[in-house]
Enzyme design. Structure first.
Site, mmCIF file in Angstrom:
data_model
loop_
_atom_site.group_PDB
_atom_site.id
_atom_site.type_symbol
_atom_site.label_atom_id
_atom_site.label_comp_id
_atom_site.label_asym_id
_atom_site.label_seq_id
_atom_site.Cartn_x
_atom_site.Cartn_y
_atom_site.Cartn_z
ATOM 1 N N CYS A 177 0.820 -1.155 -0.056
ATOM 2 C CA CYS A 177 -0.019 -0.112 0.061
ATOM 3 C C CYS A 177 0.880 1.288 0.109
ATOM 4 O O CYS A 177 0.596 2.347 -0.634
ATOM 5 C CB CYS A 177 -1.040 -0.143 1.205
ATOM 6 S SG CYS A 177 -2.084 -1.404 1.374
ATOM 7 N N HIS A 181 1.106 4.948 -1.670
ATOM 8 C CA HIS A 181 0.267 6.163 -0.633
ATOM 9 C C HIS A 181 1.368 6.544 0.386
ATOM 10 O O HIS A 181 1.142 6.788 1.462
ATOM 11 C CB HIS A 181 -0.799 5.569 0.165
ATOM 12 C CG HIS A 181 -1.894 5.209 -1.117
ATOM 13 N ND1 HIS A 181 -2.670 6.258 -1.719
ATOM 14 C CD2 HIS A 181 -2.578 4.064 -1.367
ATOM 15 C CE1 HIS A 181 -3.413 5.637 -2.507
ATOM 16 N NE2 HIS A 181 -3.524 4.528 -2.298
ATOM 17 N N CYS A 229 -8.473 -1.585 -3.717
ATOM 18 C CA CYS A 229 -7.162 -1.376 -3.690
ATOM 19 C C CYS A 229 -6.675 -2.607 -3.850
ATOM 20 O O CYS A 229 -5.543 -3.068 -4.458
ATOM 21 C CB CYS A 229 -6.706 -0.643 -2.446
ATOM 22 S SG CYS A 229 -6.789 0.889 -2.644
#
Length: 268
Positions: A177, A181, A229
């Site tokens: 992730c 991000h 995601c």
């Protein structure tokens, strides 16, 4: 006098152009986003969720007014800002959606498997009951600040697991992730990527879900956002209300503490 009106109009026009130009320079889509927020179709889902919450439904013909989201039966104001949290009746850490399903099963008599199957609605549909209920319940905390606590050991365990999942590279693409991000000014296609390591940016995310998704014409929830995601990262399918999803939600919500809730958000 005509001269003065013309000068005033010119000054107003210049000022408007300056303000709009400044907003566009900072964010080319800012004006459009603001216009959409002011007439957000997601508001319709709040009304739908309110009706679903108070209507007597399910095999037990009961409303959700006895559902306890952590502050007592039927108390919604300020409940969502403290989720996920540990619930003694289930012996689990639950986020809003998993707690909602627990109440729909225990109080109303619905089957959990069926609720899970229908929780995420098809794009272009009228949305699901769970999506509408999640938005309505969260909206009761609008204007309040996110305040997730790690005072229970099981919540701390979930937070630590979520932190590890956020940073761990895995799957066929060896992706994490944090790779999307974890830095400023990243984009994928035409979409700006939120830097979740920046408190202001993560608060903006946490404060606006559930949100109306313009491309889908329905309201989406945090569970769906995480599922999507995982799909984009080509990871194994993220099961609805799984421990993995709740761990990530615990981590993200705690990191976003202080965010002022303002739902429904509006996403492209």
């Amino acid at each position: 006098m005509p001269g003065k009106r013309n000068i005033g109009g010119a000054v107003t026009a210049v000022a408007f152009t300056f303000l709009i130009g400044g907003a566009l320079a900072a964010d080319p889509l800012a004006v459009g986003r603001q216009m959409l927020m002011e007439d957000n179709p997601g508001e319709l889902w709040i009304d739908q969720g309110k009706k679903l919450f108070h209507d007597k439904r399910g095999p037990k013909s009961a409303s959700l007014e006895q559902c306890d989201f952590g502050l007592g039966a039927g108390k919604l104001e300020g409940a969502s800002i403290k989720l996920p949290r540990y619930f003694t009746d289930t012996g689990k850490v639950q986020d809003l959606e998993s707690r909602l399903l627990t109440c729909m099963v225990e109080i109303q008599g619905f089957k959990r498997e069926e609720l899970q199957k229908r929780a995420v609605s098809p794009a272009g549909s009228n949305g699901s009951d769970v999506e509408a209920l999640a938005l309505y319940i969260t909206s009761r905390s609008n204007g309040m600040k996110m305040s997730v606590a790690l005072d229970h050991p099981k919540v701390r365990e979930m937070y630590k697991a979520g932190e590890q999942l956020f940073h761990r590279r895995s799957g066929q693409t060896d992706f994490a992730c944090v790779q999307c991000h974890g830095e400023a000014n990243k984009r994928i296609r035409l979409q700006d990527l939120v830097n979740m390591t920046d408190q202001k940016q993560i608060q903006e995310v946490i404060s606006t879900w559930p949100a109306y998704r313009g491309a889908h014409f329905v309201v989406r929830t945090m569970q769906w956002r995480l599922y999507d995601c995982f799909w984009q990262m080509r990871l194994p399918e993220l099961k609805y209300e799984s421990d993995t999803s709740i761990a990530l939600t615990t981590y993200l919500h705690y990191q976003g503490n202080g965010a002022v809730i303002k739902v429904p958000g509006f996403k492209r």
